[in-house]
Design an enzyme around this catalytic site. Structure first.
Site, PDB file in Angstrom:
ATOM      1  CD  GLU A 198      14.043  17.566 -22.899  1.00 44.00           C
ATOM      2  OE1 GLU A 198      14.563  17.554 -24.103  1.00 44.00           O
ATOM      3  OE2 GLU A 198      14.676  17.750 -22.000  1.00 44.00           O
ATOM      4  CD  GLU A 207      16.164  13.888 -19.544  1.00 44.33           C
ATOM      5  OE1 GLU A 207      16.814  14.702 -19.938  1.00 44.33           O
ATOM      6  OE2 GLU A 207      15.242  13.270 -19.672  1.00 44.33           O
TER       7      GLU A 207
HETATM    8  C1  FCB Z   1      17.679  15.805 -22.791  1.00 42.69           C
HETATM    9  C2  FCB Z   1      16.894  14.422 -23.305  1.00 42.69           C
HETATM   10  C3  FCB Z   1      17.575  13.017 -22.950  1.00 42.69           C
HETATM   11  C4  FCB Z   1      19.210  13.455 -22.978  1.00 42.69           C
HETATM   12  C5  FCB Z   1      19.528  14.852 -22.415  1.00 42.69           C
HETATM   13  C6  FCB Z   1      20.982  14.779 -22.497  1.00 42.69           C
HETATM   14  O1  FCB Z   1      17.061  16.880 -23.673  1.00 42.69           O
HETATM   15  O2  FCB Z   1      15.641  14.450 -22.646  1.00 42.69           O
HETATM   16  O3  FCB Z   1      17.364  12.271 -23.574  1.00 42.69           O
HETATM   17  O4  FCB Z   1      19.432  13.223 -24.517  1.00 42.69           O
HETATM   18  O5  FCB Z   1      18.880  15.769 -22.907  1.00 42.69           O
END
Ligand code: FCB
Length: 512
Positions: free
Chosen positions: A235, A423
């Site tokens: 990110e 994620e």
């Molecule tokens: C994302 C991050 C990860 C974690 C989640 C909840 O943006 O990549 O490390 O903090 O949020």
């Protein structure tokens, strides 16, 4: 940008299937009330019959939802990759052990910037418990284990002297994954820049491109024979936007020039790193990950719609489009024209890299309103709380359709061949009681989000995997330890692990 700030739970069921799970509890509650009522007109026999009926109907409903879950998971196909994701600073701990150098997150925490003055010094103690955690992932039938390498464990000062103990640690983690039959997926940079490099300007210094190239090359040569899946960044819009513009994440800067420079250097480093991995590792699958959120305008008015376009460009487009050869999205977000000052001749070509897969990470949607007070983007998100819609413990709106919409949006880039959800997950208030955590809200979350991922897949979006954030509870950056995202509960006093109901649910769905 304070998207990660609100703090209480208001999760409601938002699909038909989850409401089925409520019925048994509701019915049970009704019978309890009936039996309690003294002057109840119904005879005991009538009650018994009612109870029997309830039992029969609830058990068949549970079966319906069980088989619906099975159908959901099977519909992804046997090749689909299921896994979990994590990040070094959030889980490892061992902050001052075996020669690790400091990262910007250690220093940010030392400055007291984390809620309740917490830090990642111990975190989930993955450094000492990696075998147990990898075994847990395996026991839940996952196939992919995503983790990140801490740059300052390998190069304590960011460049130069290598730390053999740090190098060895990641060999151990990788070997453990392989011996358990899990694919190790490595992220090179999940936000923990060595502090020494920050002291030289961090991402705002163009030299960071060379520092990152050297670090990439070292890791590729060291681990490339064993690791085939690489993610360059986690990110970039978050570590640059929150770290250099909002000041809410390490290194805590609020500086527009650093934000613009940092953005450009991150885009350059991302492509350069991809090229190095390509040159060093035959058959590597090279990706990078982006946070993304479906963005909508607050009202049907041109000023809000334009604000939503700028926000979309900033959150979803400005880091991926240069790598696709499209340049920065200056038409929809004219402010980005100011980046020109920091670009050198030839940079536009250097920004391009043909990634084998794109990792998408989705946590919330954004509803945008024009704002005269937020500089540069002149837009602000309207919180889920204000809109009276369901949201999680961190204030993120629960909006399953958002993941579908973002998948469709990214699939419009024709050069993207392969998408992995690297994620997705939710923090809810977990209660550990007698070794159990009944997190049905989390199960509902995954069920409804996965249904939307499947919908996109069935419509032809090339999605090949889904990684849950996260395997264990961990240190949630500036929010500290309160938000729990894990499938496994961590008791931070004892470091004991307890598989939550959601973890058991995945285990069951992924059984062969
Ligand atoms: C994302 C991050 C990860 C974690 C989640 C909840 O943006 O990549 O490390 O903090 O949020």
């Amino acid at each position: 940008m304070t998207l990660r700030t609100c703090s209480f739970i208001f999760l409601i069921r938002n699909s038909f299937l989850p409401s089925i799970h409520l019925i048994p509890r509701l019915l049970y509650f009704c019978t309890e009330l009936l039996t309690l009522k003294k002057n109840v007109k119904l005879s005991i026999n009538v009650l018994k019959t009612l109870l029997l009926f309830l039992l029969i109907s609830t058990s068949s409903l549970a079966q319906v939802s069980d088989s619906a879950d099975q159908i959901l998971f099977r519909s992804f196909g046997s090749e689909f990759l299921w896994g979990t994701a994590s990040a070094a600073y959030q889980i490892e701990g061992a902050y001052n052990i075996d020669g690790r150098g400091k990262s910007i997150w250690d220093v940010f925490a030392e400055k007291g910037k984390i809620k309740n003055k917490e830090n990642g010094n111990v975190a989930a103690d993955f450094y000492h418990r990696y075998k147990e955690d990898i075994a847990l992932a395996k026991s839940m039938n996952f196939r992919v284990f995503r983790f990140s390498i801490s740059w300052s464990r390998i190069f304590p000062n960011g460049t130069g002297q290598v730390n053999p103990k740090g190098v060895e640690f990641y060999h151990n983690v990788i070997d453990e994954c392989l011996s358990q039959g899990l694919q190790p997926w490595v992220t090179l940079y999940h936000w923990d820049l060595p502090q020494e490099l920050q002291d030289h300007g961090g991402w705002a210094n163009r030299d960071v491109v060379d520092w990152f190239k050297a670090y990439t090359q070292f890791c590729a040569r060291e681990y490339g024979t064993k690791v085939k899946h690489w993610m360059v960044f986690n990110e970039p819009s978050a570590f640059i936007g929150l770290g250099y513009l909002a000041g809410y994440h390490a290194p805590g800067k609020r500086n527009i020039k650093s934000f613009l420079k940092g953005s450009h250097h991150a885009c350059l480093a991302m492509a350069e790193s991809g090229r190095i991995i390509r040159a060093e590792i035959p058959n590597a699958q090279i990706g990078t990950t982006f946070s993304c959120s479906s963005v909508d305008s607050w009202k049907n008015k041109s000023k809000h719609q334009k604000a939503a376009k700028r926000m979309d460009a900033m959150l979803n487009r400005m880091f991926i489009e240069p790598s696709l050869g499209l340049g920065y999205p200056v038409n929809d977000f004219p402010f980005l024209r100011k980046m020109k000052r920091f670009q050198l001749p030839g940079d536009k070509d250097k920004l391009k890299f043909d990634f084998d897969f794109i990792g998408l990470q989705n946590y919330f949607r954004v509803i945008v309103k024009r704002s005269p007070i937020i500089p540069f983007v002149w837009a602000k998100p309207v919180s889920a709380q204000k809109r009276n819609v369901p949201y999680n413990e961190m204030g993120f709106e629960i909006y399953p359709e958002g993941i579908y919409r973002i998948l469709k949006q990214f699939s419009n880039y024709k050069s993207i061949k392969n998408i992995v959800i690297t994620e997705n997950g939710v923090c809810v208030k977990d209660n550990l009681m007698n070794g159990q955590v009944h997190d049905s809200l989390r199960i509902d979350f995954f069920r409804s989000y996965l249904s939307q991922v499947l919908k996109a897949k069935n419509e032809g979006v090339p999605i090949t995997g889904y990684l849950v954030w996260s395997l264990t509870d961990n240190f949630e950056w500036t929010e500290g330890y309160k938000p729990r995202f894990g499938l496994v509960y961590v008791d931070y006093n004892t470091q004991k692990r307890y598989i939550k109901d959601s973890g058991k649910w995945f285990k069951k769905q992924l059984e062969k």
